[in-house]
Write an enzyme that holds these catalytic residues in place. Structure first.
Site, PDB file in Angstrom:
ATOM      1  N   ASP A 416       0.836  -1.195   0.000  1.00 29.50           N
ATOM      2  CA  ASP A 416       0.000   0.000   0.000  1.00 29.50           C
ATOM      3  C   ASP A 416       0.878   1.256   0.000  1.00 29.50           C
ATOM      4  O   ASP A 416       2.069   1.215   0.332  1.00 29.50           O
ATOM      5  CB  ASP A 416      -0.903  -0.014   1.231  1.00 29.50           C
ATOM      6  CG  ASP A 416      -2.191   0.764   1.031  1.00 29.50           C
ATOM      7  OD1 ASP A 416      -2.320   1.455   0.005  1.00 29.50           O
ATOM      8  OD2 ASP A 416      -3.075   0.683   1.906  1.00 29.50           O
ATOM      9  N   GLU A 419       2.851   6.846  -2.544  1.00 31.40           N
ATOM     10  CA  GLU A 419       2.606   8.066  -3.312  1.00 31.40           C
ATOM     11  C   GLU A 419       3.000   9.324  -2.536  1.00 31.40           C
ATOM     12  O   GLU A 419       3.379  10.326  -3.141  1.00 31.40           O
ATOM     13  CB  GLU A 419       1.126   8.183  -3.680  1.00 31.40           C
ATOM     14  CG  GLU A 419       0.532   6.961  -4.347  1.00 31.40           C
ATOM     15  CD  GLU A 419      -0.119   6.025  -3.322  1.00 31.40           C
ATOM     16  OE1 GLU A 419      -0.579   4.954  -3.729  1.00 31.40           O
ATOM     17  OE2 GLU A 419      -0.154   6.379  -2.122  1.00 31.40           O
ATOM     18  N   ASP A 482      -8.671   3.517  -3.430  1.00 30.35           N
ATOM     19  CA  ASP A 482      -9.809   3.742  -2.534  1.00 30.35           C
ATOM     20  C   ASP A 482     -10.944   4.437  -3.266  1.00 30.35           C
ATOM     21  O   ASP A 482     -10.879   5.633  -3.566  1.00 30.35           O
ATOM     22  CB  ASP A 482      -9.375   4.580  -1.334  1.00 30.35           C
ATOM     23  CG  ASP A 482      -8.301   3.887  -0.510  1.00 30.35           C
ATOM     24  OD1 ASP A 482      -8.100   2.682  -0.712  1.00 30.35           O
ATOM     25  OD2 ASP A 482      -7.662   4.561   0.322  1.00 30.35           O
TER      26      ASP A 482
END
Length: 764
Positions: A416, A419, A482
């Protein structure tokens, strides 16, 4: 980034110095070097003062031409840089230089530089112009803050459409859009994206890759409606034009340059079930989910533990929370006894409360600010720091923590984040912070993927990654991020996945039902069909569990039906996966990629081809209404054997157990004998189902083995009303030949190398 105020004027404070002509041209064995002054040269005195751009024109492989433009060479940062796979012996090119022009030809692609003003740089193939850079297109710019940029504009023809630029959640056609290649944790409903790739392709027969790992600003028919503009901050701009002529061939060449996906293991194509994000869970909860799936005869392949398998505030320290998981090795062993694989969540941050913070800080493994202090903030985890993957020692340190988990029984990692990478920092390798922002995701995922390949074997490594840039496709799988739990979010997720596929990413997934919020049962059931007809399939959410019986009993039935369907489709699907690994063709293909000559497919982004032969149109309405486009020919509905003819639009209403799922005319679909798991011997009992094969046609059908090689190869042909099939390679295992019809049509079984024939009335 826009530099102009309309067509004629610059924006306040902006100055542009544009190439005017190829004034000096030097040919060498590998290419051309060109000096391009930014003002007309009519006498010697004109050579004084003002910028001169240096261009290097070369070819890394046939049908690909690179243009590298530099203003101030001493200001070009050393790295990082994308690793491109060029021909080791050099690419044969043809170079011609005379008083009027200089040309370089690579394969069928040619670039021509006009030597006289105005500036003209033209790319052509087969005597047809693909695109060109004209007057006031290539230049060096300064803005009002005295920042320096390099810019190029390539012309768009009338009717030319632009696709790509990584994961984008808006309309699939990019014309009219402004796109910044800059990874952000921004969800799936804005111009931000987790996976940004500076590569686009058009319906004109070419693609463009901007070889810059940092921020690339694209104006796609936006600043100038007849041009694609791309700009980077700094003094260098390098881009490659890739000739097709088809979009599939463009992708093959692009992925030959930037890398093709590793083949994920067959078990990863089964159903993944997650604990979800902020839900309460322990081993008893996990066991109840696994028991519930088994009791309801729901095939399950992977169980995923999200964030809270670790202690709060300590992400990531890679230690199981002892309060809820007192016996991790035993628990993992018990899951393995049930035939399950295990995935755990990780990210590249180290919370200050973690013991690894002090360990990493002391060893110099954490990213630092220019003044030497460790970079920290309080987003996500209190006092979080970031692992500096530019340091080989830091990568080995991080990898060591993962090896212990793999040896404990973990099979995959959900990588995950990646970024939120700052630019006010100093990397261990001295890399430029702006160029490192997107590139970080590549180093992060590469580190984790290598651990799995090393410990489990190359064919067993699989991630569930969120962030990526060019080259990230080598490290599958990626998921969409998401999204909300709505039909609208379902549509935007699909657009993001199809756009990512047009950047060479062969494998893609999404959260079935959506991530944020709890989906209505109608949304959940429709998303199940979409999710199981995707490359990879995961039940995951944020604050609520995603086991189907918590929605309604019909959700259980829908999940059972589509999970079993995917298992039966695995000989075909794994064949498409092998093609993705070998050729760079995504498993989930935008309709334009599959049917470039059909203008009806140009703008379609609510349906797709799953592999070469299956058309999928997810239903995105509670009542089951769906409109979709059918290309030319007689297509067969896989679920009931009826047919539908194209070209044209169809509007239908489907129950929760159905959706438009069509088989392409002339396809021979390989269906497996099992429906309880994705990983089995696909050649044992395989059924070859023939769909509208034209008279006089012969098809070769390869059934893959677990390593991607051919476990069996069949030849299927039709002569008049006779269908024939023969095994030409593979072990002597039972197999079947079936003529698609309603419900299944004539069928015959064989074994060994026996010839199977069906004589019947074949519908034209």
């Amino acid at each position: 980034m826009k530099f102009k105020d309309g067509y004629w004027r610059m924006r306040p404070g902006v100055r542009g110095d544009y190439a005017t002509a190829a004034h000096d041209v030097t040919a060498h064995p590998g290419g051309l070097r060109v000096l391009a002054p930014t003002k007309p040269i009519t006498r010697r005195g004109d050579t004084l003062d003002g910028p001169v751009l240096r261009l290097d024109v070369s070819s890394p492989m046939p049908d690909v031409i690179r243009v590298r433009a530099v203003h101030l060479a001493g200001s070009v940062p050393a790295g990082p840089a994308f690793a491109l796979r060029e021909d080791p012996g050099g690419t044969p090119v043809k170079i011609e230089v005379d008083d009027a022009a200089a040309t370089l030809t690579s394969g069928a692609l040619r670039v021509t530089l006009g030597r006289a003003a105005p500036w003209d740089l033209t790319f052509s193939a087969g005597g047809r112009t693909l695109t060109r850079s004209g007057a006031k297109c290539l230049g060096a710019m300064r803005d009002g803050d005295d920042r320096h940029f390099m810019v190029e504009q390539l012309h768009l023809s009338a009717g030319e459409l632009v696709y790509g630029l990584g994961e984008r959640f808006g309309p699939l056609v990019r014309n009219g859009q402004s796109v910044d290649i800059w990874n952000e944790d921004g969800g799936t409903s804005s111009e931000m994206a987790y996976k940004n790739v500076p590569f686009y392709l058009t319906n004109r027969g070419y693609g463009v890759f901007v070889d810059h790992p940092g921020r690339v600003s694209f104006e796609v028919g936006s600043e100038s409606v007849s041009r694609v503009q791309f700009s980077v901050e700094g003094h260098e701009l390098s881009y490659l034009v890739i000739h097709g002529p088809t979009p599939a061939e463009i992708l093959r060449r692009y992925t030959a340059l930037t890398g093709r996906p590793a083949l994920p293991p067959a078990w990863s194509f089964g159903l993944w079930l997650s604990t979800s994000f902020t839900t309460d869970y322990d081993e008893a909860t996990v066991t109840s989910f696994v028991d519930g799936m088994a009791e309801r005869d729901l095939p399950l392949s992977v169980f995923h533990f999200d964030c809270f398998w670790m202690r709060r505030y300590r992400w990531c320290d890679f230690e199981w929370d002892p309060e809820v998981f007192p016996d991790p090795p035993g628990m993992l062993a018990r899951l393995k006894e049930r035939g399950l694989r295990v995935c755990v969540w990780i990210n590249p941050y180290i919370g200050q409360a973690s013991e690894l913070f002090e360990e990493g800080a002391a060893a110099g493994h954490l990213l630092r600010r220019p003044d030497g202090r460790i970079w920290q903030d309080d987003h996500w985890q209190a006092g979080r720091a970031l692992v500096d993957f530019t340091s080989p020692a830091a990568r080995e340190w991080y990898a060591g923590k993962l090896r212990r988990l793999v040896d404990m029984g973990v099979d995959a990692f959900k990588t995950d984040f990646g970024e939120r990478v700052p630019t006010d920092v100093a990397w261990a390798d001295g890399g430029d912070p702006e160029r490192m922002h997107n590139y970080y995701s590549l180093l992060y995922n590469e580190t984790v993927h290598q651990v799995l390949a090393e410990r489990r074997g190359p064919g067993e490594a699989v991630l569930f990654a969120r962030a990526a840039t060019a080259g990230g496709q080598r490290l599958p799988v990626h998921w969409g991020g998401d999204c909300e739990s709505t039909f609208e979010a379902m549509a935007e997720s699909l657009r993001g996945g199809l756009s990512l596929g047009l950047a060479g990413f062969g494998f893609w997934s999404h959260d079935i039902g959506g991530f944020e919020g709890r989906p209505d049962p109608e949304v959940f059931k429709r998303w199940i069909a979409f999710g199981l007809l995707s490359s990879h399939s995961r039940l995951h959410g944020s604050g609520s569990y995603r086991v189907p019986w918590l929605f309604d009993e019909e959700s259980v039935e829908v999940l059972r039906a589509f999970t079993r369907l995917k298992a039966r489709l695995m000989p075909y699907l794994y064949g498409a996966a092998v093609q993705a690994a070998r050729e760079g063709m995504p498993m989930m293909r935008a309709m334009h990629l599959a049917f470039p000559a059909d203008r009806g497919c140009d703008h379609l982004d609510a349906q797709y081809m799953l592999g070469p032969d299956l058309l999928v149109a997810p239903v995105m309405s509670a009542g089951g209404e769906v409109s979709y486009y059918v290309p030319d020919g007689e297509w067969t509905r896989l679920l009931d054997g009826t047919t539908v003819s194209g070209p044209g639009w169809r509007t239908e209403t489907h129950g929760f157990d159905s959706l438009p799922l069509l088989v392409r005319p002339g396809a021979v679909l390989a269906l497996g004998a099992r429906r309880d798991r994705p990983d089995y011997d696909y050649a044992d009992g395989v059924t070859l189902r023939v769909h509208a094969l034209p008279d006089g046609t012969r098809r070769t059908v390869a059934v893959p083995g677990p390593d991607g090689g051919d476990a069996a190869v069949f030849e299927v042909s039709r002569t008049g009303n006779r269908l024939s099939a023969r095994r030409v390679a593979g072990d002597a295992k039972p197999w079947n030949l079936e003529l698609a019809g309603s419900p299944t049509g004539p069928r015959a079984a064989g074994a060994g190398t026996d010839l199977i024939e069906i004589t019947t009335t074949v519908k034209e």
